[in-house]
Design a protein around this motif. Structure first.
Motif, short mmCIF file in Angstrom:
data_model
loop_
_atom_site.label_atom_id
_atom_site.label_comp_id
_atom_site.label_asym_id
_atom_site.label_seq_id
_atom_site.Cartn_x
_atom_site.Cartn_y
_atom_site.Cartn_z
N SER A 1 0.51 -2.41 -3.04
CA SER A 1 1.37 -1.24 -3.34
C SER A 1 1.10 0.38 -3.20
N ALA A 2 1.71 1.39 -4.03
CA ALA A 2 1.24 2.44 -3.45
C ALA A 2 0.56 2.83 -3.89
N ASN B 1 -0.63 -5.76 15.20
CA ASN B 1 0.65 -5.97 13.94
C ASN B 1 0.83 -6.99 13.15
N SER B 2 0.73 -6.45 11.69
CA SER B 2 0.01 -7.13 10.61
C SER B 2 1.11 -6.38 9.41
N ARG C 1 0.76 3.41 11.82
CA ARG C 1 1.77 3.35 11.27
C ARG C 1 1.65 2.62 9.91
N PHE C 2 1.85 3.18 8.76
CA PHE C 2 1.76 2.22 7.72
C PHE C 2 2.92 2.76 6.37
N VAL C 3 3.44 2.15 6.91
CA VAL C 3 5.45 2.78 6.19
C VAL C 3 6.27 1.34 5.75
N PRO C 4 6.57 1.97 4.16
CA PRO C 4 7.09 0.08 3.38
C PRO C 4 8.40 -0.05 4.28
N ILE C 5 8.23 -1.40 4.16
CA ILE C 5 9.67 -1.79 4.90
C ILE C 5 10.87 -2.12 4.12
N ALA C 6 12.13 -1.64 4.80
CA ALA C 6 13.30 -2.13 3.80
C ALA C 6 13.04 -3.00 2.79
N LEU D 1 -6.44 2.72 1.24
CA LEU D 1 -6.35 2.66 2.34
C LEU D 1 -5.18 3.42 3.93
N ALA D 2 -4.91 3.85 3.87
CA ALA D 2 -4.27 5.61 4.82
C ALA D 2 -5.50 6.57 4.71
N HIS D 3 -6.24 6.41 3.72
CA HIS D 3 -7.64 7.90 3.21
C HIS D 3 -8.53 6.69 4.16
#
Length: 90
Positions: free
Chosen positions: A32-33, A26-27, A70-75, A39-41
């Motif tokens: 940036s977007a 867990n990191s 799970r690569f999602v931005p943190i609110a 990274l996801a690709h």
């Protein structure tokens, strides 16, 4: 969750080489977007040869392994969001 948890949960169920090879990580990353997209690709490309549809005939030592990503931005906190999206002044 760390390797210790995996070892404790699997010690009676899995052979040692599978326990040693297991990973839970867990990191929190700062990206940036466009970097996140890249990274996801890259990760999906790395996993592609091992996906079941690309490896339909298992080898003698192959097993199915669950990989969850799970690569999602943190609110952002509300005070940080206001800086990103300033309100128009009246």
């Amino acid at each position: 969750m760390d390797k210790w948890f995996i070892v404790r949960a699997a010690q009676d169920l899995e052979p040692q080489p599978w326990i040693d090879a297991s990973l839970v990580s867990n990191s929190t990353l700062r990206l940036s977007a466009p970097e996140l997209d890249d990274l996801a690709h890259q990760v999906m490309q790395l996993l592609s040869p091992y996906r079941l549809r690309n490896r339909p005939t298992p080898g003698p030592e192959d097993r199915s392994v669950q990989a969850a990503l799970r690569f999602v931005p943190i609110a952002a906190p509300p005070e940080d969001r206001s800086a990103e999206h300033p309100r128009e002044s009246d």
